[in-house]
Design a protein around this motif. Structure first.
Motif, PDB file in Angstrom:
ATOM      1  N   LEU A  22      38.905  -6.386  26.641  1.00 14.52           N
ATOM      2  CA  LEU A  22      37.818  -5.412  26.672  1.00 14.52           C
ATOM      3  C   LEU A  22      37.460  -4.958  25.263  1.00 14.52           C
ATOM      4  N   GLN A  23      36.369  -4.212  25.184  1.00 13.24           N
ATOM      5  CA  GLN A  23      36.043  -3.497  23.960  1.00 13.24           C
ATOM      6  C   GLN A  23      36.988  -2.303  23.850  1.00 13.24           C
ATOM      7  N   LEU A  24      37.106  -1.705  22.677  1.00 17.09           N
ATOM      8  CA  LEU A  24      37.956  -0.541  22.489  1.00 17.09           C
ATOM      9  C   LEU A  24      37.233   0.702  22.984  1.00 17.09           C
ATOM     10  N   GLY A  25      37.983   1.671  23.507  1.00 15.87           N
ATOM     11  CA  GLY A  25      37.352   2.900  23.967  1.00 15.87           C
ATOM     12  C   GLY A  25      38.303   3.751  24.774  1.00 15.87           C
ATOM     13  N   GLY A  26      37.797   4.929  25.179  1.00 18.16           N
ATOM     14  CA  GLY A  26      38.643   5.805  25.962  1.00 18.16           C
ATOM     15  C   GLY A  26      37.929   7.049  26.438  1.00 18.16           C
ATOM     16  N   HIS A  27      38.702   7.981  26.959  1.00 17.75           N
ATOM     17  CA  HIS A  27      38.203   9.198  27.603  1.00 17.75           C
ATOM     18  C   HIS A  27      37.584  10.173  26.605  1.00 17.75           C
ATOM     19  N   ALA A  28      36.553  10.883  27.061  1.00 15.40           N
ATOM     20  CA  ALA A  28      35.921  11.912  26.244  1.00 15.40           C
ATOM     21  C   ALA A  28      36.826  13.136  26.105  1.00 15.40           C
ATOM     22  N   ASP A  29      37.655  13.387  27.105  1.00 13.07           N
ATOM     23  CA  ASP A  29      38.585  14.521  27.084  1.00 13.07           C
ATOM     24  C   ASP A  29      37.899  15.830  26.691  1.00 13.07           C
ATOM     25  N   GLY A  30      36.735  16.080  27.295  1.00 17.47           N
ATOM     26  CA  GLY A  30      36.023  17.328  27.068  1.00 17.47           C
ATOM     27  C   GLY A  30      35.014  17.306  25.942  1.00 17.47           C
ATOM     28  N   ASP A  31      34.995  16.259  25.138  1.00 25.42           N
ATOM     29  CA  ASP A  31      34.075  16.185  24.000  1.00 25.42           C
ATOM     30  C   ASP A  31      32.726  15.620  24.451  1.00 25.42           C
TER      31      ASP A  31
ATOM     32  N   LEU B 169      45.261  -7.209  19.943  1.00 25.82           N
ATOM     33  CA  LEU B 169      43.900  -7.084  19.437  1.00 25.82           C
ATOM     34  C   LEU B 169      43.570  -8.413  18.790  1.00 25.82           C
ATOM     35  N   ARG B 170      42.280  -8.744  18.804  1.00 25.05           N
ATOM     36  CA  ARG B 170      41.910 -10.028  18.206  1.00 25.05           C
ATOM     37  C   ARG B 170      40.443 -10.010  17.824  1.00 25.05           C
ATOM     38  N   TRP B 171      40.137 -10.543  16.618  1.00 24.54           N
ATOM     39  CA  TRP B 171      38.757 -10.831  16.271  1.00 24.54           C
ATOM     40  C   TRP B 171      38.388 -12.122  16.998  1.00 24.54           C
ATOM     41  N   VAL B 172      37.319 -12.059  17.783  1.00 24.40           N
ATOM     42  CA  VAL B 172      36.896 -13.192  18.602  1.00 24.40           C
ATOM     43  C   VAL B 172      35.464 -13.545  18.218  1.00 24.40           C
ATOM     44  N   ASP B 173      35.217 -14.828  17.948  1.00 25.34           N
ATOM     45  CA  ASP B 173      33.851 -15.263  17.704  1.00 25.34           C
ATOM     46  C   ASP B 173      33.028 -14.941  18.946  1.00 25.34           C
ATOM     47  N   VAL B 174      31.826 -14.437  18.744  1.00 24.78           N
ATOM     48  CA  VAL B 174      31.000 -14.017  19.877  1.00 24.78           C
ATOM     49  C   VAL B 174      30.787 -15.163  20.866  1.00 24.78           C
ATOM     50  N   ASP B 175      30.768 -16.402  20.381  1.00 22.23           N
ATOM     51  CA  ASP B 175      30.588 -17.557  21.261  1.00 22.23           C
ATOM     52  C   ASP B 175      31.825 -17.865  22.098  1.00 22.23           C
ATOM     53  N   GLU B 176      32.959 -17.238  21.781  1.00 26.39           N
ATOM     54  CA  GLU B 176      34.210 -17.512  22.488  1.00 26.39           C
ATOM     55  C   GLU B 176      34.631 -16.392  23.448  1.00 26.39           C
ATOM     56  N   VAL B 177      33.861 -15.295  23.503  1.00 26.20           N
ATOM     57  CA  VAL B 177      34.229 -14.181  24.374  1.00 26.20           C
ATOM     58  C   VAL B 177      34.337 -14.640  25.825  1.00 26.20           C
TER      59      VAL B 177
ATOM     60  N   ALA C 222      31.058  -9.192  33.898  1.00 28.21           N
ATOM     61  CA  ALA C 222      29.609  -9.157  33.671  1.00 28.21           C
ATOM     62  C   ALA C 222      29.198  -8.250  32.515  1.00 28.21           C
ATOM     63  N   SER C 223      29.797  -7.072  32.409  1.00 26.37           N
ATOM     64  CA  SER C 223      29.363  -6.165  31.341  1.00 26.37           C
ATOM     65  C   SER C 223      29.773  -6.690  29.965  1.00 26.37           C
ATOM     66  N   MET C 224      30.889  -7.392  29.892  1.00 27.00           N
ATOM     67  CA  MET C 224      31.292  -7.990  28.607  1.00 27.00           C
ATOM     68  C   MET C 224      30.305  -9.079  28.196  1.00 27.00           C
ATOM     69  N   LEU C 225      29.904  -9.899  29.145  1.00 26.56           N
ATOM     70  CA  LEU C 225      28.951 -10.969  28.836  1.00 26.56           C
ATOM     71  C   LEU C 225      27.574 -10.395  28.522  1.00 26.56           C
ATOM     72  N   ARG C 226      27.214  -9.283  29.152  1.00 27.76           N
ATOM     73  CA  ARG C 226      25.958  -8.600  28.826  1.00 27.76           C
ATOM     74  C   ARG C 226      25.993  -8.095  27.384  1.00 27.76           C
ATOM     75  N   MET C 227      27.144  -7.562  26.956  1.00 23.10           N
ATOM     76  CA  MET C 227      27.248  -7.090  25.569  1.00 23.10           C
ATOM     77  C   MET C 227      27.183  -8.252  24.584  1.00 23.10           C
ATOM     78  N   VAL C 228      27.727  -9.396  24.961  1.00 18.64           N
ATOM     79  CA  VAL C 228      27.601 -10.586  24.108  1.00 18.64           C
ATOM     80  C   VAL C 228      26.120 -10.924  23.917  1.00 18.64           C
ATOM     81  N   ALA C 229      25.349 -10.920  25.011  1.00 19.16           N
ATOM     82  CA  ALA C 229      23.922 -11.227  24.922  1.00 19.16           C
ATOM     83  C   ALA C 229      23.199 -10.201  24.049  1.00 19.16           C
ATOM     84  N   LYS C 230      23.521  -8.922  24.216  1.00 21.25           N
ATOM     85  CA  LYS C 230      22.903  -7.888  23.386  1.00 21.25           C
ATOM     86  C   LYS C 230      23.322  -8.039  21.927  1.00 21.25           C
ATOM     87  N   HIS C 231      24.568  -8.388  21.705  1.00 17.37           N
ATOM     88  CA  HIS C 231      25.095  -8.625  20.362  1.00 17.37           C
ATOM     89  C   HIS C 231      24.247  -9.684  19.662  1.00 17.37           C
TER      90      HIS C 231
END
Length: 182
Positions: free
Chosen positions: A73-82, A152-160, A167-176
């Protein structure tokens, strides 16, 4: 805590991605209706902030093999009130990669996703309303694997697509590719 900045970002995102209207309207309805939308204790779901981190040359993306969800996945997490969700994405990017500073590549939201999180350890199944931003590291691209990740890994966008069919990961690849002209 003000929800208006996020609602303004969602409105701008709708103008850029009208085909995603149903998801955007679900987001808006949730943010308007749920006073605890930024709190992880809200049982139905909550806002999370994520970072699609691109390499300085634009070709790669930093992905995490998430320890609890056991997928890439992409990195991320909870807003925890922010309510400052872009700040949440920056904070999560720093904590989960060990990199110190990032710039936002495009203004506003890069992607949105609403997805279920399975029940575990006294926590019921719930939804993550994930707000994603396109970030690029400033300075070193050397990362450190946090305790939240198997890897963690740097991944070429063509290899994601070799790591995930989500689906959402592949959508982000297309937007990327679209945003960075690849």
């Amino acid at each position: 805590m003000s929800r208006q900045p996020l609602l303004d970002q969602l409105e701008s995102y709708l103008c850029r991605y009208p085909a995603e209207g149903p998801t955007i309207h679900r987001f808006v309805d949730f943010v308007k209706a749920e006073p605890g939308c930024f709190e992880r204790t809200t049982p139905s779901g909550h806002i999370t902030g994520s970072a699609w981190i691109v390499a300085p040359d634009g070709r790669g993306v930093l992905l995490t093999h998430h320890r609890k969800l056991d997928c890439w996945l992409q990195l991320g997490g909870h807003a925890d009130g922010d309510p400052d969700v872009v700040a949440v994405a920056h904070k999560e990017a720093q904590e989960e990669s060990g990199m110190e500073e990032f710039e936002q590549v495009v203004p506003g939201i890069f992607d949105l996703d609403i997805h279920p999180i399975p029940a575990r350890k006294g926590e019921p199944e719930h939804l993550h309303y994930d707000v994603r931003y396109l970030l690029r590291p400033l300075g070193s691209t050397v990362y450190t694997v946090s305790e939240e990740s198997h890897d963690l890994r740097w991944v070429d966008v063509d290899e994601v697509a070799s790591l995930t069919t989500e689906a959402s990961m592949l959508r982000m690849v297309a937007k990327h590719r679209e945003v960075l002209g690849l």
